[in-house]
Design a protein around this motif. Structure first.
Motif, short mmCIF file in Angstrom:
data_model
loop_
_atom_site.label_atom_id
_atom_site.label_comp_id
_atom_site.label_asym_id
_atom_site.label_seq_id
_atom_site.Cartn_x
_atom_site.Cartn_y
_atom_site.Cartn_z
N ALA A 57 0.84 -1.21 0.00
CA ALA A 57 0.00 0.00 0.00
C ALA A 57 0.87 1.26 0.00
O ALA A 57 0.60 2.21 -0.74
N LEU A 58 1.93 1.25 0.80
CA LEU A 58 2.83 2.40 0.85
C LEU A 58 3.53 2.60 -0.50
O LEU A 58 3.62 3.74 -0.99
N LEU A 59 3.98 1.52 -1.10
CA LEU A 59 4.64 1.63 -2.40
C LEU A 59 3.68 2.15 -3.47
O LEU A 59 4.08 2.93 -4.35
N LYS A 60 2.41 1.74 -3.41
CA LYS A 60 1.42 2.25 -4.35
C LYS A 60 1.23 3.75 -4.17
O LYS A 60 1.12 4.50 -5.15
N MET A 61 1.18 4.22 -2.91
CA MET A 61 1.03 5.65 -2.66
C MET A 61 2.24 6.42 -3.18
O MET A 61 2.09 7.49 -3.77
N LEU A 62 3.43 5.88 -2.96
CA LEU A 62 4.64 6.54 -3.45
C LEU A 62 4.65 6.59 -4.97
O LEU A 62 5.01 7.61 -5.56
N LEU A 64 2.03 6.58 -6.96
CA LEU A 64 1.01 7.55 -7.36
C LEU A 64 1.54 8.97 -7.21
O LEU A 64 1.38 9.80 -8.10
N GLY A 65 2.20 9.24 -6.08
CA GLY A 65 2.77 10.56 -5.87
C GLY A 65 3.82 10.90 -6.91
O GLY A 65 3.86 12.01 -7.43
N GLU A 71 3.49 14.32 -13.87
CA GLU A 71 2.42 14.91 -14.67
C GLU A 71 2.16 16.37 -14.32
O GLU A 71 1.29 17.00 -14.91
N GLY A 72 2.90 16.91 -13.37
CA GLY A 72 2.73 18.30 -12.97
C GLY A 72 1.48 18.56 -12.14
O GLY A 72 1.02 19.70 -12.04
N LYS A 73 0.93 17.52 -11.56
CA LYS A 73 -0.30 17.67 -10.76
C LYS A 73 0.06 17.91 -9.30
O LYS A 73 -0.41 17.21 -8.41
N VAL A 74 0.88 18.91 -9.07
CA VAL A 74 1.30 19.25 -7.70
C VAL A 74 1.11 20.75 -7.47
O VAL A 74 1.05 21.54 -8.42
#
Length: 91
Positions: A57-62, A64-65, A71-74
């Motif tokens: 789960a943590l690796l998936k969140m990383l 995604l981030g 993608e510049g979505k920050v």
């Protein structure tokens, strides 16, 4: 993780199932079960399984981030904090 000492044939599982289940909580490594010389299943204790799931789960969140960054979505944290503060004032 070295699994070479944790590989057993299915016949061993059948003959020692209760012992294997008892020992799973004490061992951190999973047990690989083979059938006809080929790896077919992995057995692991519940705590080890839960840790594995949390790690995934943590690796998936990383991931995604990282994708959102690429993608510049920050947004700058200061902008987000200011927006949250303004939202609280308008309520």
């Amino acid at each position: 993780m070295k699994l070479s000492g944790q590989i057993k044939p299915i016949s061993y599982l059948k003959a020692h199932a209760a012992e294997i289940v008892r020992n799973l909580s004490a061992q951190a490594e999973p047990l690989v079960i083979t059938q006809n010389g080929e790896a077919k299943a992995v057995i692991q204790g519940i705590k080890s399984y839960e840790q594995t799931q949390e790690t995934i789960a943590l690796l998936k969140m990383l991931a995604l981030g990282q994708r959102q960054i690429e993608e510049g979505k920050v947004q700058p944290a200061s902008d987000v904090i200011a927006r949250l503060r303004n939202r609280g004032k308008s309520s």
